[in-house]
Design a protein around this motif. Structure first.
Motif, PDB file in Angstrom:
ATOM      1  N   THR A  21       0.854  -1.182   0.000  1.00 37.61           N
ATOM      2  CA  THR A  21       0.000   0.000   0.000  1.00 37.61           C
ATOM      3  C   THR A  21       0.891   1.233   0.000  1.00 37.61           C
ATOM      4  OG1 THR A  21      -0.119   0.288   2.404  1.00 37.61           O
ATOM      5  CG2 THR A  21      -1.686  -1.261   1.411  1.00 37.61           C
ATOM      6  N   GLU A  22       0.282   2.381  -0.107  1.00 37.51           N
ATOM      7  CA  GLU A  22       1.054   3.624  -0.098  1.00 37.51           C
ATOM      8  C   GLU A  22       1.863   3.762   1.182  1.00 37.51           C
ATOM      9  OE1 GLU A  22       0.304   8.479  -0.484  1.00 37.51           O
ATOM     10  OE2 GLU A  22      -1.364   7.071  -0.662  1.00 37.51           O
ATOM     11  N   ARG A  23       1.327   3.258   2.295  1.00 41.23           N
ATOM     12  CA  ARG A  23       2.019   3.395   3.576  1.00 41.23           C
ATOM     13  C   ARG A  23       3.072   2.324   3.789  1.00 41.23           C
ATOM     14  NH1 ARG A  23      -2.437   4.571   8.218  1.00 41.23           N
ATOM     15  NH2 ARG A  23      -3.267   2.558   7.498  1.00 41.23           N
ATOM     16  N   THR A  24       3.015   1.209   3.057  1.00 39.42           N
ATOM     17  CA  THR A  24       3.967   0.122   3.298  1.00 39.42           C
ATOM     18  C   THR A  24       5.068   0.041   2.245  1.00 39.42           C
ATOM     19  OG1 THR A  24       2.606  -1.503   2.105  1.00 39.42           O
ATOM     20  CG2 THR A  24       2.213  -1.242   4.481  1.00 39.42           C
ATOM     21  N   VAL A  25       5.050   0.936   1.270  1.00 40.14           N
ATOM     22  CA  VAL A  25       6.137   0.988   0.292  1.00 40.14           C
ATOM     23  C   VAL A  25       7.129   2.065   0.743  1.00 40.14           C
ATOM     24  CG1 VAL A  25       6.784   1.456  -2.087  1.00 40.14           C
ATOM     25  CG2 VAL A  25       4.666   0.218  -1.601  1.00 40.14           C
ATOM     26  N   PRO A  26       8.354   1.694   1.099  1.00 44.54           N
ATOM     27  CA  PRO A  26       9.312   2.689   1.613  1.00 44.54           C
ATOM     28  C   PRO A  26       9.750   3.663   0.527  1.00 44.54           C
ATOM     29  CG  PRO A  26      10.396   0.579   1.309  1.00 44.54           C
ATOM     30  CD  PRO A  26       8.939   0.340   1.069  1.00 44.54           C
ATOM     31  N   THR A  27      10.097   4.858   0.933  1.00 46.74           N
ATOM     32  CA  THR A  27      10.590   5.854  -0.011  1.00 46.74           C
ATOM     33  C   THR A  27      12.080   5.667  -0.294  1.00 46.74           C
ATOM     34  OG1 THR A  27      10.975   7.390   1.819  1.00 46.74           O
ATOM     35  CG2 THR A  27       8.862   7.551   0.679  1.00 46.74           C
ATOM     36  N   ARG A  28      12.796   4.967   0.605  1.00 41.32           N
ATOM     37  CA  ARG A  28      14.221   4.684   0.415  1.00 41.32           C
ATOM     38  C   ARG A  28      14.461   3.194   0.516  1.00 41.32           C
ATOM     39  NH1 ARG A  28      17.574   5.737   3.878  1.00 41.32           N
ATOM     40  NH2 ARG A  28      19.404   6.130   2.566  1.00 41.32           N
ATOM     41  N   SER A  29      15.459   2.716  -0.225  1.00 39.22           N
ATOM     42  CA  SER A  29      15.865   1.301  -0.198  1.00 39.22           C
ATOM     43  C   SER A  29      14.670   0.371  -0.413  1.00 39.22           C
ATOM     44  CB  SER A  29      16.570   0.978   1.125  1.00 39.22           C
ATOM     45  OG  SER A  29      17.689   1.812   1.325  1.00 39.22           O
ATOM     46  N   LYS A  30      13.919   0.639  -1.478  1.00 39.14           N
ATOM     47  CA  LYS A  30      12.734  -0.167  -1.759  1.00 39.14           C
ATOM     48  C   LYS A  30      13.080  -1.635  -1.987  1.00 39.14           C
ATOM     49  CE  LYS A  30      10.011   3.619  -3.748  1.00 39.14           C
ATOM     50  NZ  LYS A  30       9.244   4.083  -4.932  1.00 39.14           N
ATOM     51  N   GLU A  31      14.318  -1.899  -2.429  1.00 39.12           N
ATOM     52  CA  GLU A  31      14.709  -3.285  -2.697  1.00 39.12           C
ATOM     53  C   GLU A  31      14.784  -4.120  -1.426  1.00 39.12           C
ATOM     54  OE1 GLU A  31      18.426  -1.120  -1.593  1.00 39.12           O
ATOM     55  OE2 GLU A  31      16.656  -0.674  -2.828  1.00 39.12           O
ATOM     56  N   ARG A  32      14.822  -3.472  -0.272  1.00 35.86           N
ATOM     57  CA  ARG A  32      14.885  -4.213   0.994  1.00 35.86           C
ATOM     58  C   ARG A  32      13.501  -4.558   1.529  1.00 35.86           C
ATOM     59  NH1 ARG A  32      19.496  -0.431   3.935  1.00 35.86           N
ATOM     60  NH2 ARG A  32      21.184  -0.917   2.461  1.00 35.86           N
ATOM     61  N   ALA A  33      12.472  -4.009   0.931  1.00 36.85           N
ATOM     62  CA  ALA A  33      11.109  -4.260   1.414  1.00 36.85           C
ATOM     63  C   ALA A  33      10.615  -5.618   0.931  1.00 36.85           C
ATOM     64  CB  ALA A  33      10.173  -3.165   0.934  1.00 36.85           C
ATOM     65  N   SER A  34       9.807  -6.257   1.749  1.00 38.15           N
ATOM     66  CA  SER A  34       9.219  -7.553   1.396  1.00 38.15           C
ATOM     67  C   SER A  34       7.810  -7.627   1.946  1.00 38.15           C
ATOM     68  CB  SER A  34      10.064  -8.696   1.966  1.00 38.15           C
ATOM     69  OG  SER A  34       9.423  -9.949   1.756  1.00 38.15           O
ATOM     70  N   TYR A  35       6.959  -8.314   1.201  1.00 41.42           N
ATOM     71  CA  TYR A  35       5.577  -8.508   1.626  1.00 41.42           C
ATOM     72  C   TYR A  35       5.284  -9.999   1.776  1.00 41.42           C
ATOM     73  CZ  TYR A  35       5.873  -3.742   0.139  1.00 41.42           C
ATOM     74  OH  TYR A  35       6.295  -2.444   0.025  1.00 41.42           O
ATOM     75  N   ASP A  36       6.365 -10.774   1.885  1.00 40.04           N
ATOM     76  CA  ASP A  36       6.254 -12.215   2.058  1.00 40.04           C
ATOM     77  C   ASP A  36       5.662 -12.538   3.427  1.00 40.04           C
ATOM     78  OD1 ASP A  36       7.358 -15.029   1.010  1.00 40.04           O
ATOM     79  OD2 ASP A  36       7.755 -14.868   3.164  1.00 40.04           O
ATOM     80  N   ARG A  37       4.570 -13.259   3.420  1.00 34.51           N
ATOM     81  CA  ARG A  37       3.837 -13.522   4.668  1.00 34.51           C
ATOM     82  C   ARG A  37       4.656 -14.371   5.636  1.00 34.51           C
ATOM     83  NH1 ARG A  37      -1.710 -12.615   5.216  1.00 34.51           N
ATOM     84  NH2 ARG A  37      -1.705 -12.273   2.959  1.00 34.51           N
ATOM     85  N   GLU A  38       5.343 -15.386   5.127  1.00 33.91           N
ATOM     86  CA  GLU A  38       6.136 -16.242   6.005  1.00 33.91           C
ATOM     87  C   GLU A  38       7.297 -15.473   6.631  1.00 33.91           C
ATOM     88  OE1 GLU A  38       7.245 -19.676   3.741  1.00 33.91           O
ATOM     89  OE2 GLU A  38       5.411 -20.751   4.272  1.00 33.91           O
ATOM     90  N   LEU A  39       7.917 -14.579   5.849  1.00 33.05           N
ATOM     91  CA  LEU A  39       9.001 -13.769   6.397  1.00 33.05           C
ATOM     92  C   LEU A  39       8.479 -12.854   7.499  1.00 33.05           C
ATOM     93  CD1 LEU A  39      11.899 -12.636   6.371  1.00 33.05           C
ATOM     94  CD2 LEU A  39      11.153 -11.053   4.577  1.00 33.05           C
ATOM     95  N   VAL A  40       7.352 -12.194   7.248  1.00 36.46           N
ATOM     96  CA  VAL A  40       6.753 -11.320   8.271  1.00 36.46           C
ATOM     97  C   VAL A  40       6.475 -12.097   9.542  1.00 36.46           C
ATOM     98  CG1 VAL A  40       4.674 -10.027   8.854  1.00 36.46           C
ATOM     99  CG2 VAL A  40       5.793  -9.639   6.654  1.00 36.46           C
ATOM    100  N   HIS A  41       5.866 -13.276   9.406  1.00 35.84           N
ATOM    101  CA  HIS A  41       5.544 -14.079  10.581  1.00 35.84           C
ATOM    102  C   HIS A  41       6.812 -14.494  11.332  1.00 35.84           C
ATOM    103  CE1 HIS A  41       1.323 -15.423   8.963  1.00 35.84           C
ATOM    104  NE2 HIS A  41       1.426 -14.131   9.160  1.00 35.84           N
ATOM    105  N   SER A  42       7.864 -14.869  10.594  1.00 34.04           N
ATOM    106  CA  SER A  42       9.088 -15.320  11.252  1.00 34.04           C
ATOM    107  C   SER A  42       9.739 -14.187  12.042  1.00 34.04           C
ATOM    108  CB  SER A  42      10.071 -15.877  10.217  1.00 34.04           C
ATOM    109  OG  SER A  42      10.612 -14.847   9.395  1.00 34.04           O
ATOM    110  N   ILE A  43       9.692 -12.969  11.509  1.00 36.32           N
ATOM    111  CA  ILE A  43      10.263 -11.827  12.226  1.00 36.32           C
ATOM    112  C   ILE A  43       9.448 -11.530  13.481  1.00 36.32           C
ATOM    113  CG2 ILE A  43      10.716  -9.342  12.085  1.00 36.32           C
ATOM    114  CD1 ILE A  43      11.317  -9.776   9.093  1.00 36.32           C
ATOM    115  N   LEU A  44       8.134 -11.569  13.358  1.00 35.80           N
ATOM    116  CA  LEU A  44       7.270 -11.326  14.517  1.00 35.80           C
ATOM    117  C   LEU A  44       7.460 -12.407  15.578  1.00 35.80           C
ATOM    118  CD1 LEU A  44       3.974 -10.239  12.723  1.00 35.80           C
ATOM    119  CD2 LEU A  44       5.542  -8.759  13.992  1.00 35.80           C
ATOM    120  N   ASP A  45       7.531 -13.663  15.151  1.00 35.84           N
ATOM    121  CA  ASP A  45       7.581 -14.767  16.107  1.00 35.84           C
ATOM    122  C   ASP A  45       8.909 -14.866  16.835  1.00 35.84           C
ATOM    123  OD1 ASP A  45       5.035 -15.306  15.293  1.00 35.84           O
ATOM    124  OD2 ASP A  45       5.533 -17.076  14.108  1.00 35.84           O
TER     125      ASP A  45
END
Length: 230
Positions: A21-45
């Motif tokens: 979304t507009e709020r979840t796309v970074p303005t800098r270093s966009k190549e480091r952003a990920s929307y992978d659900r498993e990655l998000v869960h692993s970081i949270l867990d």
């Protein structure tokens, strides 16, 4: 994470990414952003401390607090008298928040001060936090928060009684507008700086636990539980 489920907490398949979304796309270093659900869960867990941001009286406030994840929901608890939890209860439809979790994996030391950095894994969640009023969901959420810190601990402690539950509020934040951001690797020095006589590289950081220290009034016959000795 604890093997607990609540109604509507299973959500989409783990292979389905979150939608940017507009709020979840970074303005800098966009190549480091990920929307992978498993990655998000692993970081949270791998975490139990988050930072909860919201606006109070027209000014931004960020609070460090414990959290728990169940499926596609995050739960945060606190005193019924705390301002963010009161605000979540009093607002319609809830309290707009931004919740973040960060792990620092290494210090990145470059030859130039400008290129010093960190290797990290982070998650940012935008959404509207709502107060949990269902007694069973509150109970499960509080167990999840305890188990997020020490897996298995909720089954080895006295549950909250009626008085304690009355003094505790729980808010829920759905994982809808979510992104992860990760940096790995070494320093990115300028080619002209590579020959400079300064050490460059990374300093890995690890999270560790010392030996548990029993309470002064603990019965000496009670052994350290397996989930701590591991």
């Amino acid at each position: 994470m604890p093997d607990i489920a609540t109604p509507d907490s299973t959500g989409p398949d783990a292979a389905t990414p979150y939608l940017p979304t507009e709020r979840t796309v970074p303005t800098r270093s966009k190549e480091r952003a990920s929307y992978d659900r498993e990655l998000v869960h692993s970081i949270l867990d791998a975490a139990y401390l988050c930072h909860l941001g919201f606006v109070r009286d027209g000014a931004p406030v960020v609070l460090p607090t414990l959290f728990g994840r169940i499926g596609e929901r995050l739960y945060v608890h606190g005193s019924t008298g705390s301002r963010p939890l009161r605000a979540a209860a009093g607002a319609d439809p809830g309290l707009p928040v931004c919740l973040t979790v960060t792990h620092v994996d290494a210090l990145v030391l470059a030859r130039s001060a400008f290129h010093h950095s960190l290797n990290y894994r982070s998650v940012m969640v935008h959404g509207v936090a709502v107060t949990v009023t269902d007694p069973e969901e509150r109970r499960i959420a509080l167990d999840a928060i305890v188990d997020q810190v020490v897996p298995g601990r909720s089954r080895d402690a006295r549950p909250a009684d009626a008085k304690e539950l009355a003094a505790t509020a729980v808010i829920r934040l759905d994982l809808d507008e979510v992104s992860a951001k990760v940096r790995t690797g070494g320093p990115g020095d300028e080619p002209a700086d590579v020959a400079l006589p300064h050490w460059a590289g990374i300093v890995p950081l690890t999270r560790g636990y010392a030996e548990p220290v029993p309470a002064d009034d603990l019965d000496p016959s009670i052994a350290v539980p397996a989930y701590l000795s591991r």
